[in-house]
Design a protein around this motif. Structure first.
Motif, PDB file in Angstrom:
ATOM      1  N   GLU A 150      -3.411   4.426  10.037  1.00  0.00           N
ATOM      2  CA  GLU A 150      -3.924   5.786  10.139  1.00  0.00           C
ATOM      3  C   GLU A 150      -3.062   6.763   9.352  1.00  0.00           C
ATOM      4  O   GLU A 150      -3.578   7.684   8.708  1.00  0.00           O
ATOM      5  CB  GLU A 150      -4.003   6.238  11.604  1.00  0.00           C
ATOM      6  N   LEU A 151      -1.739   6.588   9.417  1.00  0.00           N
ATOM      7  CA  LEU A 151      -0.843   7.483   8.673  1.00  0.00           C
ATOM      8  C   LEU A 151      -0.979   7.267   7.172  1.00  0.00           C
ATOM      9  O   LEU A 151      -0.933   8.223   6.397  1.00  0.00           O
ATOM     10  CB  LEU A 151       0.606   7.273   9.106  1.00  0.00           C
ATOM     11  N   LEU A 152      -1.142   6.025   6.765  1.00  0.00           N
ATOM     12  CA  LEU A 152      -1.336   5.754   5.344  1.00  0.00           C
ATOM     13  C   LEU A 152      -2.648   6.372   4.861  1.00  0.00           C
ATOM     14  O   LEU A 152      -2.720   6.945   3.777  1.00  0.00           O
ATOM     15  CB  LEU A 152      -1.322   4.252   5.069  1.00  0.00           C
ATOM     16  N   ASP A 153      -3.691   6.277   5.676  1.00  0.00           N
ATOM     17  CA  ASP A 153      -4.978   6.879   5.316  1.00  0.00           C
ATOM     18  C   ASP A 153      -4.858   8.397   5.207  1.00  0.00           C
ATOM     19  O   ASP A 153      -5.404   9.007   4.281  1.00  0.00           O
ATOM     20  CB  ASP A 153      -6.052   6.517   6.346  1.00  0.00           C
ATOM     21  N   MET A 154      -4.139   8.998   6.142  1.00  0.00           N
ATOM     22  CA  MET A 154      -3.950  10.442   6.119  1.00  0.00           C
ATOM     23  C   MET A 154      -3.166  10.859   4.865  1.00  0.00           C
ATOM     24  O   MET A 154      -3.511  11.838   4.200  1.00  0.00           O
ATOM     25  CB  MET A 154      -3.213  10.903   7.378  1.00  0.00           C
ATOM     26  N   ALA A 155      -2.141  10.107   4.519  1.00  0.00           N
ATOM     27  CA  ALA A 155      -1.358  10.403   3.318  1.00  0.00           C
ATOM     28  C   ALA A 155      -2.236  10.266   2.076  1.00  0.00           C
ATOM     29  O   ALA A 155      -2.202  11.111   1.186  1.00  0.00           O
ATOM     30  CB  ALA A 155      -0.157   9.467   3.227  1.00  0.00           C
ATOM     31  N   GLU A 191       0.830  -1.196   0.000  1.00  0.00           N
ATOM     32  CA  GLU A 191       0.000   0.000   0.000  1.00  0.00           C
ATOM     33  C   GLU A 191       0.870   1.253   0.000  1.00  0.00           C
ATOM     34  O   GLU A 191       0.596   2.229  -0.696  1.00  0.00           O
ATOM     35  CB  GLU A 191      -0.901  -0.031   1.238  1.00  0.00           C
ATOM     36  N   LEU A 192       1.957   1.220   0.759  1.00  0.00           N
ATOM     37  CA  LEU A 192       2.888   2.344   0.815  1.00  0.00           C
ATOM     38  C   LEU A 192       3.500   2.599  -0.556  1.00  0.00           C
ATOM     39  O   LEU A 192       3.595   3.740  -1.008  1.00  0.00           O
ATOM     40  CB  LEU A 192       3.987   2.062   1.841  1.00  0.00           C
ATOM     41  N   LEU A 193       3.887   1.538  -1.250  1.00  0.00           N
ATOM     42  CA  LEU A 193       4.473   1.695  -2.585  1.00  0.00           C
ATOM     43  C   LEU A 193       3.460   2.305  -3.552  1.00  0.00           C
ATOM     44  O   LEU A 193       3.817   3.146  -4.388  1.00  0.00           O
ATOM     45  CB  LEU A 193       4.961   0.338  -3.108  1.00  0.00           C
ATOM     46  N   GLU A 194       2.191   1.904  -3.432  1.00  0.00           N
ATOM     47  CA  GLU A 194       1.159   2.488  -4.277  1.00  0.00           C
ATOM     48  C   GLU A 194       0.977   3.973  -3.968  1.00  0.00           C
ATOM     49  O   GLU A 194       0.789   4.788  -4.882  1.00  0.00           O
ATOM     50  CB  GLU A 194      -0.159   1.740  -4.084  1.00  0.00           C
ATOM     51  N   LEU A 195       1.047   4.336  -2.687  1.00  0.00           N
ATOM     52  CA  LEU A 195       0.923   5.745  -2.312  1.00  0.00           C
ATOM     53  C   LEU A 195       2.092   6.570  -2.846  1.00  0.00           C
ATOM     54  O   LEU A 195       1.910   7.705  -3.270  1.00  0.00           O
ATOM     55  CB  LEU A 195       0.869   5.881  -0.789  1.00  0.00           C
ATOM     56  N   ILE A 196       3.279   5.996  -2.825  1.00  0.00           N
ATOM     57  CA  ILE A 196       4.448   6.705  -3.353  1.00  0.00           C
ATOM     58  C   ILE A 196       4.233   6.993  -4.841  1.00  0.00           C
ATOM     59  O   ILE A 196       4.515   8.090  -5.320  1.00  0.00           O
ATOM     60  CB  ILE A 196       5.743   5.900  -3.125  1.00  0.00           C
ATOM     61  N   GLU A 197       3.704   6.006  -5.555  1.00  0.00           N
ATOM     62  CA  GLU A 197       3.437   6.201  -6.978  1.00  0.00           C
ATOM     63  C   GLU A 197       2.423   7.328  -7.191  1.00  0.00           C
ATOM     64  O   GLU A 197       2.603   8.199  -8.045  1.00  0.00           O
ATOM     65  CB  GLU A 197       2.920   4.900  -7.594  1.00  0.00           C
ATOM     66  N   LEU A 198       1.353   7.339  -6.396  1.00  0.00           N
ATOM     67  CA  LEU A 198       0.368   8.419  -6.494  1.00  0.00           C
ATOM     68  C   LEU A 198       0.984   9.765  -6.149  1.00  0.00           C
ATOM     69  O   LEU A 198       0.707  10.768  -6.801  1.00  0.00           O
ATOM     70  CB  LEU A 198      -0.804   8.147  -5.548  1.00  0.00           C
ATOM     71  N   ALA A 199       1.808   9.792  -5.106  1.00  0.00           N
ATOM     72  CA  ALA A 199       2.430  11.040  -4.688  1.00  0.00           C
ATOM     73  C   ALA A 199       3.342  11.586  -5.787  1.00  0.00           C
ATOM     74  O   ALA A 199       3.423  12.798  -5.994  1.00  0.00           O
ATOM     75  CB  ALA A 199       3.228  10.833  -3.401  1.00  0.00           C
ATOM     76  N   ASN A 200       4.014  10.707  -6.488  1.00  0.00           N
ATOM     77  CA  ASN A 200       4.895  11.139  -7.567  1.00  0.00           C
ATOM     78  C   ASN A 200       4.115  11.758  -8.718  1.00  0.00           C
ATOM     79  O   ASN A 200       4.631  12.584  -9.450  1.00  0.00           O
ATOM     80  CB  ASN A 200       5.737   9.974  -8.075  1.00  0.00           C
ATOM     81  N   GLN A 201       2.851  11.361  -8.875  1.00  0.00           N
ATOM     82  CA  GLN A 201       2.028  11.883  -9.961  1.00  0.00           C
ATOM     83  C   GLN A 201       1.275  13.145  -9.556  1.00  0.00           C
ATOM     84  O   GLN A 201       0.674  13.788 -10.402  1.00  0.00           O
ATOM     85  CB  GLN A 201       1.008  10.820 -10.391  1.00  0.00           C
ATOM     86  N   SER A 202       1.268  13.457  -8.288  1.00  0.00           N
ATOM     87  CA  SER A 202       0.487  14.585  -7.786  1.00  0.00           C
ATOM     88  C   SER A 202       1.400  15.666  -7.243  1.00  0.00           C
ATOM     89  O   SER A 202       2.577  15.446  -6.996  1.00  0.00           O
ATOM     90  CB  SER A 202      -0.446  14.118  -6.673  1.00  0.00           C
ATOM     91  N   ILE A 255      -3.150  13.221  -0.633  1.00  0.00           N
ATOM     92  CA  ILE A 255      -2.856  13.067  -2.059  1.00  0.00           C
ATOM     93  C   ILE A 255      -4.136  13.241  -2.878  1.00  0.00           C
ATOM     94  O   ILE A 255      -4.138  13.929  -3.899  1.00  0.00           O
ATOM     95  CB  ILE A 255      -2.206  11.694  -2.323  1.00  0.00           C
ATOM     96  N   GLU A 256      -5.220  12.636  -2.411  1.00  0.00           N
ATOM     97  CA  GLU A 256      -6.487  12.757  -3.146  1.00  0.00           C
ATOM     98  C   GLU A 256      -6.961  14.208  -3.203  1.00  0.00           C
ATOM     99  O   GLU A 256      -7.447  14.658  -4.238  1.00  0.00           O
ATOM    100  CB  GLU A 256      -7.558  11.868  -2.503  1.00  0.00           C
ATOM    101  N   ARG A 257      -6.821  14.939  -2.104  1.00  0.00           N
ATOM    102  CA  ARG A 257      -7.214  16.361  -2.104  1.00  0.00           C
ATOM    103  C   ARG A 257      -6.408  17.145  -3.124  1.00  0.00           C
ATOM    104  O   ARG A 257      -6.929  17.997  -3.824  1.00  0.00           O
ATOM    105  CB  ARG A 257      -7.045  16.967  -0.700  1.00  0.00           C
ATOM    106  N   LYS A 258      -5.114  16.855  -3.196  1.00  0.00           N
ATOM    107  CA  LYS A 258      -4.248  17.566  -4.146  1.00  0.00           C
ATOM    108  C   LYS A 258      -4.595  17.209  -5.584  1.00  0.00           C
ATOM    109  O   LYS A 258      -4.488  18.033  -6.477  1.00  0.00           O
ATOM    110  CB  LYS A 258      -2.774  17.243  -3.881  1.00  0.00           C
ATOM    111  N   ARG A 259      -5.010  15.974  -5.813  1.00  0.00           N
ATOM    112  CA  ARG A 259      -5.321  15.535  -7.183  1.00  0.00           C
ATOM    113  C   ARG A 259      -6.614  16.182  -7.680  1.00  0.00           C
ATOM    114  O   ARG A 259      -6.752  16.443  -8.857  1.00  0.00           O
ATOM    115  CB  ARG A 259      -5.462  14.014  -7.235  1.00  0.00           C
ATOM    116  N   VAL A 260      -7.538  16.455  -6.774  1.00  0.00           N
ATOM    117  CA  VAL A 260      -8.816  17.054  -7.144  1.00  0.00           C
ATOM    118  C   VAL A 260      -8.626  18.513  -7.533  1.00  0.00           C
ATOM    119  O   VAL A 260      -9.262  19.014  -8.460  1.00  0.00           O
ATOM    120  CB  VAL A 260      -9.842  16.914  -5.988  1.00  0.00           C
ATOM    121  N   CYS A 261      -7.727  19.202  -6.849  1.00  0.00           N
ATOM    122  CA  CYS A 261      -7.528  20.642  -7.107  1.00  0.00           C
ATOM    123  C   CYS A 261      -6.888  20.911  -8.437  1.00  0.00           C
ATOM    124  O   CYS A 261      -6.230  20.228  -9.024  1.00  0.00           O
ATOM    125  CB  CYS A 261      -6.653  21.248  -6.016  1.00  0.00           C
TER     126      CYS A 261
END
Length: 64
Positions: free
Chosen positions: A49-54, A15-26, A58-64
């Motif tokens: 909880e930290l993964l959910d917060m991250a 899940e962390l690796l998937e979040l890193i990929e999303l973060a790199n795109q956002s 990321i999702e908020r940033k992608r929407v903007c």
């Protein structure tokens, strides 16, 4: 003397690796991206909880 230990990714690490990929795109805060990369490098599994917060950040940033 350094010792290398091989580990198998756990579900949270995957899940962390998937979040890193999303973060790199956002356009997310550099501190969040650095934190996620640090977790990956050290093999640290952040609490859910930290993964959910991250993910929320990321999702908020992608929407903007």
């Amino acid at each position: 003397m350094l010792q290398t230990v091989a580990t198998v990714p756990t579900p949270r690490m995957i899940e962390l690796l998937e979040l890193i990929e999303l973060a790199n795109q956002s356009d997310v805060e550099p501190r969040l991206t650095d934190y996620l990369r640090h977790c990956r490098r050290t093999g640290y599994e952040p609490p859910t909880e930290l993964l959910d917060m991250a993910r929320d950040t990321i999702e908020r940033k992608r929407v903007c």
